[in-house]
Design an enzyme around this catalytic site. Sequence first.
Site, PDB file in Angstrom:
ATOM      1  N   SER A  74      63.397  81.180  20.035  1.00 11.55           N
ATOM      2  CA  SER A  74      63.906  81.368  18.864  1.00 11.55           C
ATOM      3  C   SER A  74      65.162  82.190  18.553  1.00 11.55           C
ATOM      4  O   SER A  74      65.956  81.982  17.646  1.00 11.55           O
ATOM      5  CB  SER A  74      62.870  82.017  17.893  1.00 11.55           C
ATOM      6  OG  SER A  74      62.711  83.286  18.332  1.00 11.55           O
ATOM      7  N   LYS A  92      67.593  81.459  12.429  1.00 12.21           N
ATOM      8  CA  LYS A  92      67.660  81.712  11.075  1.00 12.21           C
ATOM      9  C   LYS A  92      68.724  81.182  10.287  1.00 12.21           C
ATOM     10  O   LYS A  92      68.697  80.746   8.776  1.00 12.21           O
ATOM     11  CB  LYS A  92      67.437  83.300  10.675  1.00 12.21           C
ATOM     12  CG  LYS A  92      66.287  83.923  11.035  1.00 12.21           C
ATOM     13  CD  LYS A  92      66.146  85.463  10.479  1.00 12.21           C
ATOM     14  CE  LYS A  92      64.916  85.757  10.557  1.00 12.21           C
ATOM     15  NZ  LYS A  92      64.270  86.325  11.803  1.00 12.21           N
ATOM     16  N   GLU A  94      66.086  89.495   0.917  1.00  9.96           N
ATOM     17  CA  GLU A  94      65.389  90.679   1.356  1.00  9.96           C
ATOM     18  C   GLU A  94      65.450  90.642   2.814  1.00  9.96           C
ATOM     19  O   GLU A  94      65.545  89.627   3.473  1.00  9.96           O
ATOM     20  CB  GLU A  94      63.946  90.744   0.746  1.00  9.96           C
ATOM     21  CG  GLU A  94      63.299  89.952   1.667  1.00  9.96           C
ATOM     22  CD  GLU A  94      63.305  88.350   1.784  1.00  9.96           C
ATOM     23  OE1 GLU A  94      63.786  87.750   0.917  1.00  9.96           O
ATOM     24  OE2 GLU A  94      63.061  87.845   2.747  1.00  9.96           O
TER      25      GLU A  94
HETATM   26  C1  LIG Z   1      63.287  86.321  12.294  1.00  7.94           C
HETATM   27  C2  LIG Z   1      62.844  86.129  13.744  1.00  7.94           C
HETATM   28  C3  LIG Z   1      61.527  85.486  14.086  1.00  7.94           C
HETATM   29  C4  LIG Z   1      60.393  85.195  13.019  1.00  7.94           C
HETATM   30  O1  LIG Z   1      60.674  84.755  11.853  1.00  7.94           O
HETATM   31  P1  LIG Z   1      59.718  83.205  11.960  1.00  7.94           P
HETATM   32  O2  LIG Z   1      60.237  82.846  10.425  1.00  7.94           O
HETATM   33  O3  LIG Z   1      58.507  83.211  11.896  1.00  7.94           O
HETATM   34  O4  LIG Z   1      60.528  82.169  12.510  1.00  7.94           O
HETATM   35  C5  LIG Z   1      61.467  84.776  15.438  1.00  7.94           C
HETATM   36  N1  LIG Z   1      62.363  84.814  16.398  1.00  7.94           N
HETATM   37  C6  LIG Z   1      63.553  85.507  15.872  1.00  7.94           C
HETATM   38  C7  LIG Z   1      64.659  85.495  16.878  1.00  7.94           C
HETATM   39  C8  LIG Z   1      63.717  85.909  14.691  1.00  7.94           C
HETATM   40  O5  LIG Z   1      64.901  86.404  14.379  1.00  7.94           O
END
Ligand SMILES: *Cc1c(COP(=O)(O)O)cnc(C)c1O
Length: 392
Positions: free
Chosen positions: A376, A89, A111
Amino acid sequence: MKYNPDENGYFGQFGGAFIPELLYPNVKEIEDNYINIIESAEFQKEYRDLLKDYVGRPTPLYYAKRLSAKYKSHIYLKREDLNHTGAHKVNNTVGQILIAKKLGKTKIIAETGAGQHGVATATVCALMGLECTVFMGEVDIERQAPNVARMKMLGAKVVPATSGSKTLKDATNEAIRYWIQNPETFYLIGSVVGPHPHPDMVARLQAIISEEMRWQLKEKTGKEEPDTIIACVGGGSNAAGAFYHYLEDENVELIAVEAAGLGVDSGESAATSQLGEVGVIHGSKTILMQDEYGQIVEPYSISAGLDYPGVGPLHAFLFETKRAKFMNATDKEALTAGYELSRLEGIIPALESSHALAVLPKLDLKEDQVVILNLSGRGDKDLETFIKHLDE
Ligand SMILES: *Cc1c(COP(=O)(O)O)cnc(C)c1O
Protein backbone atom coordinates in the site's frame (compact mmCIF):
# COMPACT_ATOMS: atom_id res chain seq x y z
CA MET A 1 -22.87 -7.09 -7.79
CA LYS A 2 -23.51 -9.04 -4.60
CA TYR A 3 -21.05 -6.87 -2.69
CA ASN A 4 -22.53 -3.51 -3.68
CA PRO A 5 -24.49 -1.74 -0.96
CA ASP A 6 -28.31 -1.77 -1.21
CA GLU A 7 -30.25 1.44 -1.89
CA ASN A 8 -29.93 2.46 1.76
CA GLY A 9 -26.20 1.94 1.76
CA TYR A 10 -26.12 -1.42 3.57
CA PHE A 11 -23.75 -4.32 3.03
CA GLY A 12 -25.82 -6.97 4.85
CA GLN A 13 -26.45 -5.46 8.29
CA PHE A 14 -23.55 -2.99 8.00
CA GLY A 15 -23.37 0.53 6.61
CA GLY A 16 -26.17 3.09 6.33
CA ALA A 17 -25.92 6.77 7.13
CA PHE A 18 -26.20 7.64 10.83
CA ILE A 19 -25.89 11.40 10.60
CA PRO A 20 -27.39 14.48 12.21
CA GLU A 21 -30.44 15.73 10.35
CA LEU A 22 -28.62 18.94 9.43
CA LEU A 23 -26.28 16.89 7.24
CA TYR A 24 -29.00 15.15 5.22
CA PRO A 25 -28.89 17.61 2.30
CA ASN A 26 -25.08 17.37 1.98
CA VAL A 27 -25.02 13.59 2.06
CA LYS A 28 -28.06 13.32 -0.21
CA GLU A 29 -26.44 15.54 -2.82
CA ILE A 30 -23.46 13.19 -3.03
CA GLU A 31 -25.64 10.08 -2.89
CA ASP A 32 -27.85 11.29 -5.75
CA ASN A 33 -24.91 12.06 -8.01
CA TYR A 34 -21.83 9.98 -7.29
CA ILE A 35 -22.56 6.93 -9.45
CA ASN A 36 -23.66 8.98 -12.45
CA ILE A 37 -20.55 11.13 -12.16
CA ILE A 38 -18.16 8.19 -11.71
CA GLU A 39 -19.69 6.33 -14.64
CA SER A 40 -19.71 9.35 -16.99
CA ALA A 41 -17.27 9.38 -19.90
CA GLU A 42 -16.10 12.86 -18.94
CA PHE A 43 -15.16 11.86 -15.38
CA GLN A 44 -13.52 8.65 -16.53
CA LYS A 45 -11.32 10.53 -18.99
CA GLU A 46 -10.22 13.16 -16.45
CA TYR A 47 -9.71 10.57 -13.68
CA ARG A 48 -7.70 8.18 -15.85
CA ASP A 49 -5.61 10.95 -17.42
CA LEU A 50 -4.64 12.19 -13.96
CA LEU A 51 -3.96 8.68 -12.66
CA LYS A 52 -1.66 8.12 -15.62
CA ASP A 53 0.25 11.39 -15.89
CA TYR A 54 0.03 12.80 -12.36
CA VAL A 55 -0.11 9.77 -10.08
CA GLY A 56 2.03 7.54 -12.28
CA ARG A 57 -0.36 4.62 -12.92
CA PRO A 58 -0.55 1.83 -13.76
CA THR A 59 1.61 0.83 -10.81
CA PRO A 60 3.74 -2.24 -11.58
CA LEU A 61 2.76 -5.76 -10.60
CA TYR A 62 6.19 -7.00 -9.61
CA TYR A 63 7.20 -10.65 -9.28
CA ALA A 64 9.22 -10.74 -6.06
CA LYS A 65 11.64 -13.52 -6.88
CA ARG A 66 13.69 -13.70 -3.69
CA LEU A 67 10.63 -13.29 -1.46
CA SER A 68 8.91 -16.06 -3.46
CA ALA A 69 11.91 -18.33 -3.06
CA LYS A 70 11.88 -17.78 0.68
CA TYR A 71 8.18 -18.66 1.04
CA LYS A 72 8.27 -21.36 -1.67
CA SER A 73 5.43 -19.89 -3.72
CA HIS A 74 4.82 -17.16 -6.31
CA ILE A 75 4.45 -13.73 -4.74
CA TYR A 76 3.61 -10.62 -6.74
CA LEU A 77 3.69 -7.15 -5.19
CA LYS A 78 1.20 -4.54 -6.39
CA ARG A 79 3.38 -1.45 -6.13
CA GLU A 80 1.05 1.22 -4.71
CA ASP A 81 4.16 2.56 -2.96
CA LEU A 82 5.23 3.99 -6.31
CA ASN A 83 2.26 6.35 -6.59
CA HIS A 84 2.79 10.11 -6.31
CA THR A 85 2.81 10.94 -2.55
CA GLY A 86 3.88 7.38 -1.76
CA ALA A 87 0.71 5.37 -1.17
CA HIS A 88 -2.67 4.31 -2.53
CA LYS A 89 -4.51 7.21 -0.84
CA VAL A 90 -4.06 9.54 -3.81
CA ASN A 91 -6.24 7.28 -6.05
CA ASN A 92 -9.15 8.27 -3.84
CA THR A 93 -8.33 11.95 -3.40
CA VAL A 94 -7.90 12.46 -7.17
CA GLY A 95 -11.31 10.86 -7.75
CA GLN A 96 -13.14 12.72 -4.99
CA ILE A 97 -11.72 16.10 -5.94
CA LEU A 98 -13.08 15.60 -9.46
CA ILE A 99 -16.48 14.68 -8.00
CA ALA A 100 -16.37 17.76 -5.75
CA LYS A 101 -15.67 19.94 -8.78
CA LYS A 102 -18.57 18.42 -10.72
CA LEU A 103 -20.81 19.25 -7.76
CA GLY A 104 -19.60 22.85 -7.94
CA LYS A 105 -17.73 22.79 -4.62
CA THR A 106 -14.82 25.17 -4.10
CA LYS A 107 -13.81 24.30 -0.55
CA ILE A 108 -12.55 20.95 0.66
CA ILE A 109 -12.35 19.67 4.22
CA ALA A 110 -10.69 16.48 5.42
CA GLU A 111 -9.68 14.76 8.64
CA THR A 112 -6.35 13.06 9.14
CA GLY A 113 -4.65 10.99 11.82
CA ALA A 114 -1.13 10.25 10.66
CA GLY A 115 -1.31 13.02 8.11
CA GLN A 116 -1.07 10.78 5.04
CA HIS A 117 -4.62 11.44 3.94
CA GLY A 118 -4.18 15.13 4.78
CA VAL A 119 -1.16 15.28 2.48
CA ALA A 120 -2.97 13.41 -0.33
CA THR A 121 -5.89 15.84 0.01
CA ALA A 122 -3.73 18.97 0.19
CA THR A 123 -1.93 17.71 -2.92
CA VAL A 124 -5.02 17.44 -5.11
CA CYS A 125 -6.44 20.71 -3.74
CA ALA A 126 -3.26 22.45 -4.87
CA LEU A 127 -3.55 20.69 -8.22
CA MET A 128 -7.11 21.95 -8.68
CA GLY A 129 -6.74 25.33 -6.99
CA LEU A 130 -9.33 24.59 -4.29
CA GLU A 131 -9.24 25.81 -0.70
CA CYS A 132 -8.22 23.03 1.69
CA THR A 133 -8.82 22.73 5.44
CA VAL A 134 -7.52 19.68 7.27
CA PHE A 135 -8.64 18.80 10.81
CA MET A 136 -6.05 17.02 12.89
CA GLY A 137 -5.81 16.11 16.57
CA GLU A 138 -3.46 18.31 18.54
CA VAL A 139 -1.50 15.27 19.69
CA ASP A 140 -1.16 14.02 16.12
CA ILE A 141 0.05 17.45 14.96
CA GLU A 142 2.94 17.05 17.37
CA ARG A 143 3.62 13.43 16.45
CA GLN A 144 3.43 13.89 12.69
CA ALA A 145 5.35 17.13 12.19
CA PRO A 146 6.79 16.29 8.72
CA ASN A 147 3.31 15.67 7.28
CA VAL A 148 1.99 18.86 8.87
CA ALA A 149 4.82 20.73 7.17
CA ARG A 150 3.96 19.09 3.83
CA MET A 151 0.31 20.10 4.11
CA LYS A 152 1.28 23.67 4.91
CA MET A 153 3.75 23.81 2.06
CA LEU A 154 0.97 22.63 -0.25
CA GLY A 155 -1.16 25.54 0.91
CA ALA A 156 -3.60 23.75 3.22
CA LYS A 157 -4.86 25.11 6.51
CA VAL A 158 -4.33 22.65 9.39
CA VAL A 159 -6.85 23.06 12.20
CA PRO A 160 -6.05 21.39 15.54
CA ALA A 161 -8.76 19.32 17.25
CA THR A 162 -8.39 20.00 20.95
CA SER A 163 -11.19 17.88 22.41
CA GLY A 164 -11.12 14.32 23.78
CA SER A 165 -7.94 12.39 23.21
CA LYS A 166 -6.92 15.00 20.58
CA THR A 167 -6.44 12.31 17.92
CA LEU A 168 -8.17 11.03 14.78
CA LYS A 169 -11.67 10.47 16.14
CA ASP A 170 -11.70 14.01 17.57
CA ALA A 171 -10.50 15.43 14.26
CA THR A 172 -13.36 13.58 12.55
CA ASN A 173 -15.86 15.08 14.99
CA GLU A 174 -14.50 18.57 14.29
CA ALA A 175 -14.71 18.01 10.55
CA ILE A 176 -18.33 16.87 10.79
CA ARG A 177 -19.18 19.87 12.97
CA TYR A 178 -17.60 22.21 10.44
CA TRP A 179 -19.41 20.46 7.58
CA ILE A 180 -22.79 21.04 9.23
CA GLN A 181 -22.02 24.73 9.59
CA ASN A 182 -20.53 25.06 6.09
CA PRO A 183 -22.66 22.92 3.78
CA GLU A 184 -21.01 24.42 0.70
CA THR A 185 -17.84 22.46 1.52
CA PHE A 186 -17.04 18.94 0.31
CA TYR A 187 -15.93 16.45 2.97
CA LEU A 188 -13.18 14.35 1.42
CA ILE A 189 -13.07 11.16 3.52
CA GLY A 190 -9.86 9.13 3.40
CA SER A 191 -11.02 5.53 3.65
CA VAL A 192 -14.02 3.24 3.06
CA VAL A 193 -15.66 4.60 6.20
CA GLY A 194 -18.23 7.24 7.11
CA PRO A 195 -21.90 7.50 6.14
CA HIS A 196 -23.19 6.04 2.86
CA PRO A 197 -22.25 6.75 0.10
CA HIS A 198 -18.65 7.43 1.15
CA PRO A 199 -17.65 3.77 1.73
CA ASP A 200 -18.94 2.74 -1.71
CA MET A 201 -17.58 5.85 -3.42
CA VAL A 202 -14.08 5.34 -2.02
CA ALA A 203 -14.15 1.60 -2.86
CA ARG A 204 -15.04 2.41 -6.48
CA LEU A 205 -12.19 4.94 -6.68
CA GLN A 206 -9.66 2.48 -5.21
CA ALA A 207 -10.96 -0.34 -7.44
CA ILE A 208 -8.44 0.76 -10.06
CA ILE A 209 -5.93 -1.35 -8.07
CA SER A 210 -7.65 -4.69 -8.79
CA GLU A 211 -8.70 -3.58 -12.28
CA GLU A 212 -5.00 -3.31 -13.13
CA MET A 213 -4.12 -6.52 -11.26
CA ARG A 214 -6.41 -8.54 -13.54
CA TRP A 215 -4.77 -7.60 -16.83
CA GLN A 216 -1.29 -7.40 -15.36
CA LEU A 217 -1.47 -10.90 -13.89
CA LYS A 218 -2.90 -12.22 -17.15
CA GLU A 219 -0.01 -10.67 -19.04
CA LYS A 220 2.44 -12.41 -16.72
CA THR A 221 0.83 -15.78 -16.07
CA GLY A 222 -1.96 -16.17 -18.63
CA LYS A 223 -4.57 -16.09 -15.83
CA GLU A 224 -6.41 -13.13 -14.32
CA GLU A 225 -7.05 -14.73 -10.95
CA PRO A 226 -4.41 -15.33 -8.30
CA ASP A 227 -5.04 -17.92 -5.59
CA THR A 228 -4.69 -15.38 -2.78
CA ILE A 229 -4.75 -11.60 -2.30
CA ILE A 230 -3.33 -10.06 0.89
CA ALA A 231 -3.85 -6.47 2.05
CA CYS A 232 -3.62 -4.60 5.34
CA VAL A 233 -6.72 -2.98 6.84
CA GLY A 234 -6.96 0.26 8.76
CA GLY A 235 -10.27 1.68 7.59
CA GLY A 236 -9.99 -0.67 4.65
CA SER A 237 -9.52 1.37 1.47
CA ASN A 238 -6.41 -0.27 0.00
CA ALA A 239 -7.87 -3.70 0.78
CA ALA A 240 -11.20 -2.73 -0.78
CA GLY A 241 -9.36 -1.61 -3.91
CA ALA A 242 -7.26 -4.77 -4.07
CA PHE A 243 -10.27 -7.07 -3.50
CA TYR A 244 -12.91 -5.20 -5.51
CA HIS A 245 -12.79 -6.90 -8.92
CA TYR A 246 -12.26 -10.30 -7.31
CA LEU A 247 -15.07 -10.21 -4.74
CA GLU A 248 -17.32 -12.44 -6.81
CA ASP A 249 -14.53 -14.85 -7.78
CA GLU A 250 -15.12 -17.02 -4.75
CA ASN A 251 -12.08 -19.15 -5.61
CA VAL A 252 -9.78 -16.22 -4.93
CA GLU A 253 -8.88 -16.22 -1.24
CA LEU A 254 -8.96 -12.72 0.26
CA ILE A 255 -6.87 -12.04 3.35
CA ALA A 256 -7.32 -8.84 5.37
CA VAL A 257 -4.58 -8.10 7.88
CA GLU A 258 -5.24 -5.97 10.96
CA ALA A 259 -2.73 -4.51 13.39
CA ALA A 260 -2.47 -6.51 16.61
CA GLY A 261 -0.25 -3.87 18.24
CA LEU A 262 1.42 -5.45 21.29
CA GLY A 263 -0.84 -8.52 20.89
CA VAL A 264 -4.57 -9.03 20.34
CA ASP A 265 -5.26 -9.53 24.05
CA SER A 266 -2.73 -7.02 25.37
CA GLY A 267 -5.13 -4.09 25.66
CA GLU A 268 -2.89 -2.28 23.17
CA SER A 269 -4.23 -3.41 19.81
CA ALA A 270 -6.16 -2.35 16.72
CA ALA A 271 -7.41 -5.80 15.64
CA THR A 272 -10.98 -4.57 15.25
CA SER A 273 -12.57 -7.73 13.88
CA GLN A 274 -11.21 -9.77 16.81
CA LEU A 275 -11.96 -7.25 19.56
CA GLY A 276 -14.88 -5.29 18.20
CA GLU A 277 -18.63 -5.53 18.28
CA VAL A 278 -21.42 -4.12 16.18
CA GLY A 279 -21.99 -0.43 16.72
CA VAL A 280 -22.04 2.94 15.03
CA ILE A 281 -18.92 4.98 14.36
CA HIS A 282 -18.45 8.00 12.12
CA GLY A 283 -21.87 7.66 10.55
CA SER A 284 -22.06 3.98 9.74
CA LYS A 285 -22.98 0.73 11.41
CA THR A 286 -20.00 -1.56 11.51
CA ILE A 287 -17.69 -3.47 13.82
CA LEU A 288 -15.77 -1.28 16.24
CA MET A 289 -13.77 -1.48 19.44
CA GLN A 290 -15.96 -0.27 22.28
CA ASP A 291 -16.39 -0.73 26.00
CA GLU A 292 -19.51 -2.02 27.77
CA TYR A 293 -21.03 1.46 27.60
CA GLY A 294 -20.50 1.79 23.86
CA GLN A 295 -17.61 4.23 24.28
CA ILE A 296 -14.85 3.88 21.71
CA VAL A 297 -11.78 2.08 23.01
CA GLU A 298 -8.56 3.80 21.93
CA PRO A 299 -6.79 1.55 19.46
CA TYR A 300 -3.05 1.11 19.38
CA SER A 301 -0.63 0.16 16.62
CA ILE A 302 2.95 1.10 15.83
CA SER A 303 1.58 2.04 12.42
CA ALA A 304 -0.43 5.25 12.43
CA GLY A 305 -2.44 4.26 9.34
CA LEU A 306 -3.83 1.12 11.00
CA ASP A 307 -4.53 2.76 14.34
CA TYR A 308 -8.31 3.05 13.82
CA PRO A 309 -11.01 1.64 16.15
CA GLY A 310 -13.36 0.46 13.38
CA VAL A 311 -13.37 -1.06 9.90
CA GLY A 312 -15.43 0.03 6.93
CA PRO A 313 -18.89 -1.60 6.60
CA LEU A 314 -17.88 -3.61 3.51
CA HIS A 315 -15.12 -5.24 5.54
CA ALA A 316 -17.46 -5.92 8.46
CA PHE A 317 -19.65 -7.73 5.90
CA LEU A 318 -16.71 -9.64 4.39
CA PHE A 319 -15.72 -10.67 7.93
CA GLU A 320 -19.22 -11.76 8.95
CA THR A 321 -19.86 -13.72 5.75
CA LYS A 322 -16.31 -15.14 5.87
CA ARG A 323 -15.71 -13.99 2.27
CA ALA A 324 -12.43 -12.57 3.55
CA LYS A 325 -10.19 -14.20 6.09
CA PHE A 326 -9.10 -11.77 8.83
CA MET A 327 -5.63 -12.20 10.24
CA ASN A 328 -3.41 -9.89 12.24
CA ALA A 329 0.23 -9.05 12.90
CA THR A 330 1.91 -7.48 15.91
CA ASP A 331 4.18 -4.42 15.86
CA LYS A 332 7.17 -6.69 16.16
CA GLU A 333 6.12 -9.05 13.36
CA ALA A 334 5.51 -6.06 11.08
CA LEU A 335 8.93 -4.56 11.83
CA THR A 336 10.60 -7.89 11.06
CA ALA A 337 8.67 -8.22 7.81
CA GLY A 338 9.60 -4.66 6.81
CA TYR A 339 13.29 -5.44 7.25
CA GLU A 340 12.89 -8.71 5.39
CA LEU A 341 11.38 -7.09 2.29
CA SER A 342 13.98 -4.33 2.34
CA ARG A 343 16.82 -6.85 2.33
CA LEU A 344 15.32 -9.44 0.01
CA GLU A 345 13.94 -7.10 -2.64
CA GLY A 346 15.41 -3.63 -2.10
CA ILE A 347 11.98 -2.20 -1.33
CA ILE A 348 11.36 -0.37 1.96
CA PRO A 349 7.63 -0.81 2.71
CA ALA A 350 5.37 1.37 4.86
CA LEU A 351 4.74 -0.02 8.33
CA GLU A 352 1.10 -0.54 7.32
CA SER A 353 2.08 -2.66 4.33
CA SER A 354 4.59 -4.51 6.54
CA HIS A 355 1.62 -5.93 8.46
CA ALA A 356 0.39 -7.58 5.26
CA LEU A 357 3.87 -8.98 4.62
CA ALA A 358 4.01 -10.28 8.19
CA VAL A 359 1.37 -12.95 7.58
CA LEU A 360 3.42 -14.70 4.86
CA PRO A 361 5.21 -16.94 7.40
CA LYS A 362 1.86 -17.81 9.00
CA LEU A 363 0.34 -19.11 5.76
CA ASP A 364 0.97 -22.62 4.59
CA LEU A 365 1.83 -21.56 1.04
CA LYS A 366 1.98 -24.18 -1.69
CA GLU A 367 4.67 -24.32 -4.34
CA ASP A 368 2.34 -23.39 -7.20
CA GLN A 369 0.30 -20.86 -5.19
CA VAL A 370 0.03 -17.41 -6.80
CA VAL A 371 -0.23 -14.62 -4.23
CA ILE A 372 -0.71 -10.90 -4.85
CA LEU A 373 0.23 -8.71 -1.91
CA ASN A 374 -0.91 -5.12 -2.05
CA LEU A 375 2.08 -3.00 -1.08
CA SER A 376 0.00 0.00 0.00
CA GLY A 377 2.81 2.49 0.59
CA ARG A 378 6.50 3.22 0.88
CA GLY A 379 8.42 3.31 4.13
CA ASP A 380 10.25 6.66 4.01
CA LYS A 381 7.79 8.12 6.51
CA ASP A 382 8.53 5.25 8.92
CA LEU A 383 12.31 5.19 8.76
CA GLU A 384 12.74 6.65 12.21
CA THR A 385 10.55 3.93 13.72
CA PHE A 386 12.29 1.17 11.77
CA ILE A 387 15.75 2.40 12.79
CA LYS A 388 14.76 2.73 16.44
CA HIS A 389 13.95 -1.00 16.47
CA LEU A 390 16.92 -2.12 14.35
CA ASP A 391 18.72 -4.00 17.10
CA GLU A 392 15.75 -5.66 18.76
C1 LIG B 1 -3.54 5.05 5.35
C2 LIG B 1 -2.75 3.88 4.97
C3 LIG B 1 -3.24 2.56 5.16
C4 LIG B 1 -4.53 2.26 5.87
O1 LIG B 1 -5.68 2.76 5.27
P1 LIG B 1 -6.72 1.85 4.50
O2 LIG B 1 -7.87 2.74 4.26
O3 LIG B 1 -7.05 0.69 5.38
O4 LIG B 1 -6.07 1.40 3.26
C5 LIG B 1 -2.48 1.50 4.70
N1 LIG B 1 -1.28 1.69 4.11
C6 LIG B 1 -0.77 2.93 3.93
C7 LIG B 1 0.56 3.07 3.28
C8 LIG B 1 -1.49 4.06 4.35
O5 LIG B 1 -0.96 5.28 4.18
